[in-house]
Motif scaffolding. Structure first.
Motif, PDB file in Angstrom:
ATOM      1  N   PRO A  25       0.837  -1.202   0.000  1.00 56.78           N
ATOM      2  CA  PRO A  25       0.000   0.000   0.000  1.00 56.78           C
ATOM      3  C   PRO A  25       0.873   1.254   0.000  1.00 56.78           C
ATOM      4  CG  PRO A  25      -0.768  -1.587   1.640  1.00 56.78           C
ATOM      5  CD  PRO A  25       0.553  -2.077   1.156  1.00 56.78           C
ATOM      6  N   LEU A  26       0.439   2.268  -0.737  1.00 56.51           N
ATOM      7  CA  LEU A  26       1.256   3.464  -0.900  1.00 56.51           C
ATOM      8  C   LEU A  26       1.569   4.139   0.435  1.00 56.51           C
ATOM      9  CD1 LEU A  26       2.612   5.447  -2.867  1.00 56.51           C
ATOM     10  CD2 LEU A  26       0.455   6.706  -2.948  1.00 56.51           C
ATOM     11  N   LEU A  27       0.578   4.286   1.294  1.00 56.36           N
ATOM     12  CA  LEU A  27       0.811   4.962   2.568  1.00 56.36           C
ATOM     13  C   LEU A  27       1.760   4.170   3.457  1.00 56.36           C
ATOM     14  CD1 LEU A  27      -2.725   6.408   3.402  1.00 56.36           C
ATOM     15  CD2 LEU A  27      -0.757   7.550   2.373  1.00 56.36           C
ATOM     16  N   GLU A  28       1.700   2.855   3.359  1.00 60.39           N
ATOM     17  CA  GLU A  28       2.631   2.020   4.118  1.00 60.39           C
ATOM     18  C   GLU A  28       4.064   2.233   3.631  1.00 60.39           C
ATOM     19  OE1 GLU A  28       3.252  -2.695   4.219  1.00 60.39           O
ATOM     20  OE2 GLU A  28       1.398  -2.035   5.215  1.00 60.39           O
ATOM     21  N   LEU A  29       4.238   2.361   2.323  1.00 68.10           N
ATOM     22  CA  LEU A  29       5.565   2.650   1.781  1.00 68.10           C
ATOM     23  C   LEU A  29       6.071   4.000   2.273  1.00 68.10           C
ATOM     24  CD1 LEU A  29       5.353   1.458  -1.949  1.00 68.10           C
ATOM     25  CD2 LEU A  29       6.733   0.468  -0.109  1.00 68.10           C
ATOM     26  N   GLU A  31       5.314   5.457   5.050  1.00 67.02           N
ATOM     27  CA  GLU A  31       5.673   5.308   6.471  1.00 67.02           C
ATOM     28  C   GLU A  31       7.052   4.669   6.620  1.00 67.02           C
ATOM     29  OE1 GLU A  31       4.046   2.973  10.488  1.00 67.02           O
ATOM     30  OE2 GLU A  31       2.977   2.791   8.590  1.00 67.02           O
ATOM     31  N   LEU A  32       7.300   3.622   5.860  1.00 67.69           N
ATOM     32  CA  LEU A  32       8.596   2.935   5.922  1.00 67.69           C
ATOM     33  C   LEU A  32       9.732   3.845   5.456  1.00 67.69           C
ATOM     34  CD1 LEU A  32       7.528  -0.548   4.506  1.00 67.69           C
ATOM     35  CD2 LEU A  32       8.321  -0.098   6.838  1.00 67.69           C
ATOM     36  N   ALA A  33       9.507   4.515   4.330  1.00 70.42           N
ATOM     37  CA  ALA A  33      10.549   5.395   3.790  1.00 70.42           C
ATOM     38  C   ALA A  33      10.832   6.552   4.741  1.00 70.42           C
ATOM     39  CB  ALA A  33      10.135   5.912   2.417  1.00 70.42           C
ATOM     40  N   SER A  34       9.804   7.067   5.385  1.00 70.63           N
ATOM     41  CA  SER A  34       9.991   8.166   6.330  1.00 70.63           C
ATOM     42  C   SER A  34      10.792   7.721   7.541  1.00 70.63           C
ATOM     43  CB  SER A  34       8.628   8.719   6.773  1.00 70.63           C
ATOM     44  OG  SER A  34       7.973   9.348   5.692  1.00 70.63           O
ATOM     45  N   LYS A  35      10.543   6.523   8.007  1.00 71.63           N
ATOM     46  CA  LYS A  35      11.323   6.008   9.141  1.00 71.63           C
ATOM     47  C   LYS A  35      12.781   5.825   8.767  1.00 71.63           C
ATOM     48  CE  LYS A  35       7.523   3.764  11.612  1.00 71.63           C
ATOM     49  NZ  LYS A  35       6.895   2.486  12.042  1.00 71.63           N
ATOM     50  N   TYR A 268       5.298   7.694  -9.057  1.00 68.97           N
ATOM     51  CA  TYR A 268       6.519   8.389  -8.650  1.00 68.97           C
ATOM     52  C   TYR A 268       6.794   8.197  -7.159  1.00 68.97           C
ATOM     53  CZ  TYR A 268       9.541  12.139  -7.081  1.00 68.97           C
ATOM     54  OH  TYR A 268      10.547  12.830  -6.464  1.00 68.97           O
ATOM     55  N   LEU A 269       5.798   8.421  -6.330  1.00 70.94           N
ATOM     56  CA  LEU A 269       5.990   8.306  -4.882  1.00 70.94           C
ATOM     57  C   LEU A 269       6.301   6.871  -4.468  1.00 70.94           C
ATOM     58  CD1 LEU A 269       3.100  10.660  -3.752  1.00 70.94           C
ATOM     59  CD2 LEU A 269       5.552  11.163  -3.667  1.00 70.94           C
ATOM     60  N   ARG A 270       5.679   5.920  -5.140  1.00 73.25           N
ATOM     61  CA  ARG A 270       5.925   4.507  -4.852  1.00 73.25           C
ATOM     62  C   ARG A 270       7.387   4.150  -5.139  1.00 73.25           C
ATOM     63  NH1 ARG A 270       2.939   0.079  -4.197  1.00 73.25           N
ATOM     64  NH2 ARG A 270       1.095   1.413  -4.238  1.00 73.25           N
ATOM     65  N   LEU A 271       7.872   4.539  -6.297  1.00 72.28           N
ATOM     66  CA  LEU A 271       9.249   4.210  -6.651  1.00 72.28           C
ATOM     67  C   LEU A 271      10.241   4.964  -5.770  1.00 72.28           C
ATOM     68  CD1 LEU A 271       9.080   4.096 -10.556  1.00 72.28           C
ATOM     69  CD2 LEU A 271       9.163   2.168  -8.960  1.00 72.28           C
ATOM     70  N   LEU A 272       9.919   6.198  -5.433  1.00 71.75           N
ATOM     71  CA  LEU A 272      10.794   6.964  -4.554  1.00 71.75           C
ATOM     72  C   LEU A 272      10.930   6.283  -3.192  1.00 71.75           C
ATOM     73  CD1 LEU A 272      12.421   9.551  -3.887  1.00 71.75           C
ATOM     74  CD2 LEU A 272      10.257  10.585  -3.168  1.00 71.75           C
ATOM     75  N   ALA A 273       9.815   5.862  -2.630  1.00 68.54           N
ATOM     76  CA  ALA A 273       9.852   5.219  -1.317  1.00 68.54           C
ATOM     77  C   ALA A 273      10.651   3.915  -1.346  1.00 68.54           C
ATOM     78  CB  ALA A 273       8.425   4.951  -0.834  1.00 68.54           C
ATOM     79  N   VAL A 274      10.438   3.116  -2.380  1.00 70.41           N
ATOM     80  CA  VAL A 274      11.171   1.847  -2.440  1.00 70.41           C
ATOM     81  C   VAL A 274      12.659   2.094  -2.697  1.00 70.41           C
ATOM     82  CG1 VAL A 274      11.337  -0.416  -3.538  1.00 70.41           C
ATOM     83  CG2 VAL A 274       9.091   0.625  -3.186  1.00 70.41           C
ATOM     84  N   SER A 275      12.979   3.122  -3.470  1.00 74.47           N
ATOM     85  CA  SER A 275      14.396   3.432  -3.684  1.00 74.47           C
ATOM     86  C   SER A 275      15.061   3.840  -2.376  1.00 74.47           C
ATOM     87  CB  SER A 275      14.566   4.527  -4.738  1.00 74.47           C
ATOM     88  OG  SER A 275      14.111   5.786  -4.286  1.00 74.47           O
ATOM     89  N   ARG A 276      14.339   4.572  -1.509  1.00 75.79           N
ATOM     90  CA  ARG A 276      14.898   4.932  -0.202  1.00 75.79           C
ATOM     91  C   ARG A 276      15.186   3.687   0.633  1.00 75.79           C
ATOM     92  NH1 ARG A 276      18.050   8.266   2.243  1.00 75.79           N
ATOM     93  NH2 ARG A 276      16.876  10.204   2.011  1.00 75.79           N
ATOM     94  N   LEU A 277      14.341   2.695   0.524  1.00 77.86           N
ATOM     95  CA  LEU A 277      14.546   1.458   1.275  1.00 77.86           C
ATOM     96  C   LEU A 277      15.640   0.594   0.660  1.00 77.86           C
ATOM     97  CD1 LEU A 277      10.777   0.637   1.865  1.00 77.86           C
ATOM     98  CD2 LEU A 277      12.392   1.531   3.562  1.00 77.86           C
ATOM     99  N   PHE A 303       7.934  10.635   1.563  1.00 85.18           N
ATOM    100  CA  PHE A 303       8.155   9.337   0.920  1.00 85.18           C
ATOM    101  C   PHE A 303       9.651   9.070   0.724  1.00 85.18           C
ATOM    102  CE2 PHE A 303       3.718   9.835   0.289  1.00 85.18           C
ATOM    103  CZ  PHE A 303       3.190   8.557   0.127  1.00 85.18           C
ATOM    104  N   GLY A 304      10.475   9.677   1.564  1.00 79.85           N
ATOM    105  CA  GLY A 304      11.891   9.342   1.580  1.00 79.85           C
ATOM    106  C   GLY A 304      12.848  10.432   1.173  1.00 79.85           C
TER     107      GLY A 304
END
Length: 356
Positions: A25-29, A31-35, A268-277, A303-304
């Protein structure tokens, strides 16, 4: 499905990254990227830089299908800026407190190392407080070829004259299948990585980029990230990662493949968050407000992204392909404060110059 809290404690695999891109889920990503971002930037500083893109020439023989900026040498709109024209642009930048020029052109078929040495030395001598962040990997490689010297020699000679660091332009997607479609005359993935590795070997820092939204698969996006993560493990030479979506207006690629669709903000936000992880060895990630607009650029900070990039006093390449977003320093400060983070002006090395 990847267990969300577990991945903050270890390096994620390619398979896990793919699962996150396709299923989380986008919001979960977010949250993870922000942490993950907070672990690296616990004081909640969000930085930006005041600089100017100077395209010293638009003459280019590479003919990338995704580019609307380049011209051939005999075209009416072809140019190579004179030194006094470049000086005027730098003078205007200094007037607004700028510290860096992002210096790039087309891959000019006739300009050799002597021209670039004179150019860099002129700027560095006249403007010693302005950082020269310039010349993409393909420019460096072609300067070496046309000058009949090695890539390493090009880097060393330009470094001596005042070149500080190299931008990540020209990476697009580091998958040769993709590159053969969107830029068949351009350097392959291995050569792009090699130029950056050589720069790192002489203490020259670089940035890494990714342009998504053409013909790549999710797996090829992860292939791109893996090459960056592997080199960063070896050298630590990348200062930041910057990702943006393909802007198709006026490009040959969209004429040839008209069913390429604009990328959504969600994507965009999805890929950004996963790239941060995934890119766990990169401290800095920029928001691409230039292609996404100021408010998605602001949302990217959740998102990261920890950096809003440049105020972009001048930008010509993505503008030629249809993106015309603009933002000044005051608006950046406002957007950063609006989400409860602490704005700060930085230099090229991500050293903080002023807090607001």
């Amino acid at each position: 499905m990847v267990k969300k809290m577990d991945i903050l404690n270890r390096r994620i695999t390619n398979e896990e990254a793919l699962d996150l891109i396709q299923n989380a889920p986008l919001l979960e990503l977010g949250e993870l990227a922000s942490k993950r971002k907070l672990e690296l930037h616990p004081d909640k500083t969000t930085s930006f830089i005041v600089d100017r893109n100077i395209n010293y020439t638009n003459v280019c023989w590479v003919d990338c299908k995704f580019c609307a900026f380049y011209r051939h040498g005999r075209d009416d709109e072809a140019y190579v800026l004179k030194f006094d024209e470049i000086d005027q642009k730098i003078d205007e930048l200094i007037e607004i407190g700028g510290t860096q020029i992002l210096f790039q052109g087309g891959v000019h078929p006739k300009l050799k190392i002597d021209y670039y040495e004179e150019l860099v030395e002129h700027i560095h001598t006249k403007y010693p407080d302005i950082t020269i962040h310039g010349f993409s990997a393909i420019e460096i490689k072609y300067i070496a070829k046309v000058s009949k010297i090695t890539i390493l020699e090009v880097l060393k000679r330009l470094q001596v004259k005042g070149l500080s660091s190299i931008p990540g332009a020209g990476a697009e997607i580091l998958s040769d299948r993709v590159r053969d479609i969107i830029a068949p005359s351009k350097m392959d993935s291995k050569d792009w990585i090699n130029v950056h590795a050589l720069a790192h070997s002489i203490g020259m820092k670089t940035t890494a980029t990714m342009m998504f939204g053409t013909v790549e698969t999710d797996e090829e996006i992860i292939e791109h990230w893996e090459l960056l993560r592997d080199l960063q493990d070896k050298t630590g030479g990348f200062r930041a990662f910057i990702m943006w979506s393909f802007q198709g207006a006026n490009t040959k690629l969209l004429e040839e493949i008209p069913d390429i669709k604009p990328q959504s903000s969600n994507r965009y936000l999805r890929l950004l968050a996963v790239s941060r992880l995934y890119l766990d060895n990169f401290k800095n990630m920029q928001s691409s407000w230039v292609t996404q607009g100021s408010y998605i650029g602001q949302l990217a900070l959740n998102f990261g992204a920890n950096d809003l990039g440049s105020t972009m006093m001048e930008e010509n390449v993505v503008k030629a392909a249809g993106a015309s977003n603009r933002m000044n320093q005051e608006e950046m400060i406002r957007l950063i404060k609006d989400i409860g983070e602490n704005p700060a002006k930085r230099n090229t090395a991500y050293e903080i110059l002023e807090r607001y």
